[in-house]
Write a protein that holds these residues in place. Sequence first.
Motif, mmCIF file in Angstrom:
data_model
loop_
_atom_site.group_PDB
_atom_site.id
_atom_site.type_symbol
_atom_site.label_atom_id
_atom_site.label_comp_id
_atom_site.label_asym_id
_atom_site.label_seq_id
_atom_site.Cartn_x
_atom_site.Cartn_y
_atom_site.Cartn_z
ATOM 1 N N ASP A 184 63.483 -17.086 -76.541
ATOM 2 C CA ASP A 184 64.322 -16.361 -75.576
ATOM 3 C C ASP A 184 63.646 -16.172 -74.223
ATOM 4 O OD1 ASP A 184 66.314 -15.967 -77.584
ATOM 5 O OD2 ASP A 184 65.136 -14.287 -78.366
ATOM 6 N N VAL A 185 62.764 -17.098 -73.872
ATOM 7 C CA VAL A 185 62.022 -16.995 -72.612
ATOM 8 C C VAL A 185 62.171 -18.289 -71.827
ATOM 9 C CG1 VAL A 185 59.739 -16.783 -71.567
ATOM 10 C CG2 VAL A 185 60.346 -15.333 -73.507
ATOM 11 N N THR A 186 62.496 -18.183 -70.544
ATOM 12 C CA THR A 186 62.538 -19.323 -69.649
ATOM 13 C C THR A 186 61.253 -19.350 -68.842
ATOM 14 O OG1 THR A 186 64.957 -19.195 -69.450
ATOM 15 C CG2 THR A 186 63.775 -20.428 -67.752
ATOM 16 N N LEU A 187 60.490 -20.426 -68.989
ATOM 17 C CA LEU A 187 59.211 -20.537 -68.295
ATOM 18 C C LEU A 187 59.428 -21.022 -66.869
ATOM 19 C CD1 LEU A 187 56.992 -22.143 -71.089
ATOM 20 C CD2 LEU A 187 57.294 -19.726 -70.522
ATOM 21 N N VAL A 188 58.761 -20.376 -65.935
ATOM 22 C CA VAL A 188 58.843 -20.714 -64.511
ATOM 23 C C VAL A 188 57.476 -21.243 -64.078
ATOM 24 C CG1 VAL A 188 59.412 -19.881 -62.204
ATOM 25 C CG2 VAL A 188 60.513 -18.854 -64.210
ATOM 26 N N GLY A 189 57.447 -22.499 -63.642
ATOM 27 C CA GLY A 189 56.192 -23.145 -63.268
ATOM 28 C C GLY A 189 55.642 -22.660 -61.948
ATOM 29 N N CYS A 190 54.410 -23.063 -61.677
ATOM 30 C CA CYS A 190 53.685 -22.600 -60.490
ATOM 31 C C CYS A 190 53.511 -23.755 -59.509
ATOM 32 C CB CYS A 190 52.328 -22.025 -60.902
ATOM 33 S SG CYS A 190 51.310 -21.509 -59.507
ATOM 34 N N TRP A 191 54.139 -23.641 -58.330
ATOM 35 C CA TRP A 191 54.001 -24.683 -57.320
ATOM 36 C C TRP A 191 52.639 -24.635 -56.630
ATOM 37 C CZ3 TRP A 191 56.581 -28.990 -56.279
ATOM 38 C CH2 TRP A 191 57.844 -29.150 -56.856
ATOM 39 N N ALA A 192 51.939 -23.520 -56.724
ATOM 40 C CA ALA A 192 50.576 -23.474 -56.171
ATOM 41 C C ALA A 192 49.659 -24.397 -56.965
ATOM 42 C CB ALA A 192 50.043 -22.044 -56.198
ATOM 43 N N HIS A 193 49.853 -24.461 -58.299
ATOM 44 C CA HIS A 193 49.069 -25.381 -59.117
ATOM 45 C C HIS A 193 49.424 -26.828 -58.786
ATOM 46 C CE1 HIS A 193 48.018 -21.839 -61.478
ATOM 47 N NE2 HIS A 193 47.119 -22.571 -62.102
ATOM 48 N N ALA A 194 50.724 -27.107 -58.623
ATOM 49 C CA ALA A 194 51.148 -28.468 -58.280
ATOM 50 C C ALA A 194 50.573 -28.886 -56.926
ATOM 51 C CB ALA A 194 52.669 -28.545 -58.270
ATOM 52 N N ARG A 195 50.653 -27.993 -55.965
ATOM 53 C CA ARG A 195 50.122 -28.302 -54.637
ATOM 54 C C ARG A 195 48.620 -28.520 -54.684
ATOM 55 N NH1 ARG A 195 47.666 -26.225 -50.296
ATOM 56 N NH2 ARG A 195 48.499 -26.737 -48.223
ATOM 57 N N ARG A 196 47.923 -27.723 -55.520
ATOM 58 C CA ARG A 196 46.466 -27.849 -55.637
ATOM 59 C C ARG A 196 46.061 -29.239 -56.121
ATOM 60 N NH1 ARG A 196 44.990 -23.245 -58.932
ATOM 61 N NH2 ARG A 196 45.575 -22.155 -57.014
ATOM 62 N N LYS A 197 46.878 -29.829 -56.987
ATOM 63 C CA LYS A 197 46.565 -31.168 -57.490
ATOM 64 C C LYS A 197 46.551 -32.185 -56.348
ATOM 65 C CE LYS A 197 46.670 -29.967 -61.902
ATOM 66 N NZ LYS A 197 45.491 -30.022 -62.796
ATOM 67 N N PHE A 198 47.545 -32.107 -55.461
ATOM 68 C CA PHE A 198 47.582 -33.040 -54.332
ATOM 69 C C PHE A 198 46.482 -32.715 -53.322
ATOM 70 C CE2 PHE A 198 51.962 -33.347 -55.937
ATOM 71 C CZ PHE A 198 52.081 -34.713 -56.043
ATOM 72 N N ASP A 199 46.175 -31.443 -53.170
ATOM 73 C CA ASP A 199 45.086 -31.062 -52.281
ATOM 74 C C ASP A 199 43.756 -31.632 -52.782
ATOM 75 O OD1 ASP A 199 44.130 -29.242 -49.996
ATOM 76 O OD2 ASP A 199 42.928 -28.538 -51.681
ATOM 77 N N GLU A 200 43.528 -31.563 -54.092
ATOM 78 C CA GLU A 200 42.303 -32.128 -54.663
ATOM 79 C C GLU A 200 42.293 -33.643 -54.558
ATOM 80 O OE1 GLU A 200 42.095 -30.661 -58.613
ATOM 81 O OE2 GLU A 200 41.340 -28.677 -58.032
ATOM 82 N N ALA A 201 43.462 -34.268 -54.741
ATOM 83 C CA ALA A 201 43.535 -35.724 -54.597
ATOM 84 C C ALA A 201 43.194 -36.144 -53.174
ATOM 85 C CB ALA A 201 44.931 -36.217 -54.979
ATOM 86 N N LEU A 202 43.588 -35.331 -52.217
ATOM 87 C CA LEU A 202 43.278 -35.627 -50.817
ATOM 88 C C LEU A 202 41.791 -35.438 -50.545
ATOM 89 C CD1 LEU A 202 45.098 -36.540 -48.482
ATOM 90 C CD2 LEU A 202 45.195 -34.169 -47.734
ATOM 91 N N LYS A 203 41.211 -34.399 -51.113
ATOM 92 C CA LYS A 203 39.791 -34.140 -50.907
ATOM 93 C C LYS A 203 38.917 -35.152 -51.654
ATOM 94 C CE LYS A 203 40.480 -29.213 -50.138
ATOM 95 N NZ LYS A 203 40.432 -27.850 -50.709
ATOM 96 N N ALA A 204 39.474 -35.810 -52.674
ATOM 97 C CA ALA A 204 38.712 -36.804 -53.417
ATOM 98 C C ALA A 204 38.605 -38.134 -52.676
ATOM 99 C CB ALA A 204 39.349 -37.035 -54.791
#
Length: 522
Positions: free
Chosen positions: A320-340
Motif C-alpha cells: 500500500d505504498v507508492t515509492l517516489v524516486g530521487c532526482w538528486a540521485h539521478a542527477r548525481r550519476k550524470f554529474d559523476e559521469a561528467l567528472k570521470a
Amino acid sequence: MNIEELQSRCLQLEEQCRWLEQQNAELTAKLNWFMEQLRLSKHRQFGVSSERTASGYQQLSLFNEAEVEAQPASPEPAVETITYQRRKQRGRREMVLDNLPVETVEYRLPEEERVCSCCGGPLHEMSTEVRQELQIIPAQVKVVKHVRYVYSCRHCERNELTTPIVTAPMPAPVFPGSMVSPSLMAYIMNQKYGEGLPLYRQEQQFAHLGVELSRQTLANWVLYGANNWLALIYDRLHEHLLERDILHADETTLQVLREPGRAAETQSYLWLYRTGRDGPPIILYDYQTTRASKHPRRFLAGFKGYLHVDGYAGYNELPDVTLVGCWAHARRKFDEALKALPEDKRNKAVAAQVGLEFCNQLFAIERDLKDATPQERYQARQVRSRPVLDAFRAWLKTQKTQVLPKSSFGQAVNYCLSQWDKLIAFLQDGRLELDNNRSERSIKPFVIGRKNWLFANTPRGARASAITYSIIETAKENGLNPFQYLSYLFEKLPNLDPKDSNALDQLLPWSNSLPHVCRANK
C-alpha cells in the motif's frame, strides 16, 4: 607450401586478428573504466563536493529551452543620475541581539566632578554613548537540595492511638536513587547528540568544573533517560508519523561493538523516517542490525501513501505504498559521469552533459513552483515537467544502445531507466518533492556525530542513541531549543501517566502548551 595450406594459414591469421582486435577492445574498455574510477576517486578525495553545474559547462539547447524557461524581460530603466541620501538601515548587530536579555551598566560622573572647567557652573546630562558587548556565562554546576517536610498533629500525638502523617508533595526524580537532575540529564544528552561532544570529553569538562563524573555514570544516565522517558515521546511520535500519507526514508551505517553473535567490525544500520512538507515535522531514527527489507516493513506497518526513497530495493516490498524516486540521485550519476571524463572533454557537448541538463531543467521548474499551492504545482508539472520527462526517456533509450553498461555514463543511463516508475511518481501529487534531499539533510547530523563518537558499545546504547537523536532533531525542526525542551520533558514525564495519550500529546514538539522558554530565539 601448397594453396590449401596457404588458405588455411590465412584463415588462422584472420581468426587470430579478430581475436586480438576483440581482446584489444575489451582491454581498452577496461582501461577507460579504470581511468574513470581513478578520476572519480581523485575528485572525491581532493575536489569540491558540490554538484552545482559549473558555469563553464556548455549550456545545450533542448527542445527550445530558452523559450520554455525564459522569464518576461522587465523594461530597461532610462539612463539618469539620481542624487539621494540613503536612510541608515537597521544593523544586523541589533537584529542579532534582539532576543537576548540585557544588563545595563551606567557610568556617571561623581557629584563633585559635575562642575564646568570653564565657568564653574553645574554640568547636566546632555546625551549618552552606548557600547554593546556579548558576555558569555560559562556552564556551572551547583547542588540543589530538595527538602520536603512531614507534618503530624500534636493533639493526636498526645491523646490518640494513631497520628495522621502528612507529607508535602515533591516532584518525582528523573532517576530515582541518583543525583542527576532533569537539567543535567538534558545537558549531557544535548552535548552528546546535539553538539557531537563524546562522553569522555564531557567527563573532562566536568572535572574542570570540580565535579568528578565518570563516563560510565554519564552513559548510565543517558541510557536511563532515553529508554525510560524519551521512548514515551518517541513511540507517540511514531504513531503520529504513521498517520501521515507522505514520508521520506533513508539509511546509513552504524558500528555496534557488542552485538550478540556478531563480530565487532560488523556494520549495523540506522534507518531514518521523516515527514514531508505538510504538517509539523517528525524525524525518527531506528537502529537495526541489517539492511533487510523486513525492517521498513515492520516500522511502517499500517502506513499508506507515498514514500520518498533512493534506489535501494529494500523498500520495494512495502504494501500500500507508492515509492517516489530521487532526482538528486539521478542527477548525481550524470554529474559523476561528467567528472570521470578527461579535463579537456568536460566543457564539450558530451552525452553526460545532455543528461545533466535534462535534470537541471526539472529542478529549475521546481524552483519556479516553490511558492505554489499543491494543486497549482500539480497542474504546472503536467504542462511543464511531463514533456521534459518524455523527451528524457526517449533520449535514455537511444543512449542505452550506444554506451558500455559498466561505464559511469552507462550506469547513469541504466539507473534512470531502472528507476523510471519511481522517478516520475512525483507527478501524481503536488505535495510530493522532486528529490529525497529532505531525508539526507535529516540524517546528516547523525553522520557528523558518528565521526566524533565513532561507534556504540551495545544494542541498548544504539537504541538509546536513535531515540535521543529523534527527539533532538524533531525539536530543532519544530523551532525548539533542544536543551530547554529536554529539560522540560524530564521534569514532566516522571510525574504523568505514561499510558495517557492526551498528556503525552501536550509534550510533543508542536504542542501549544510548551513553555515559551522551550522556543528557540529567532
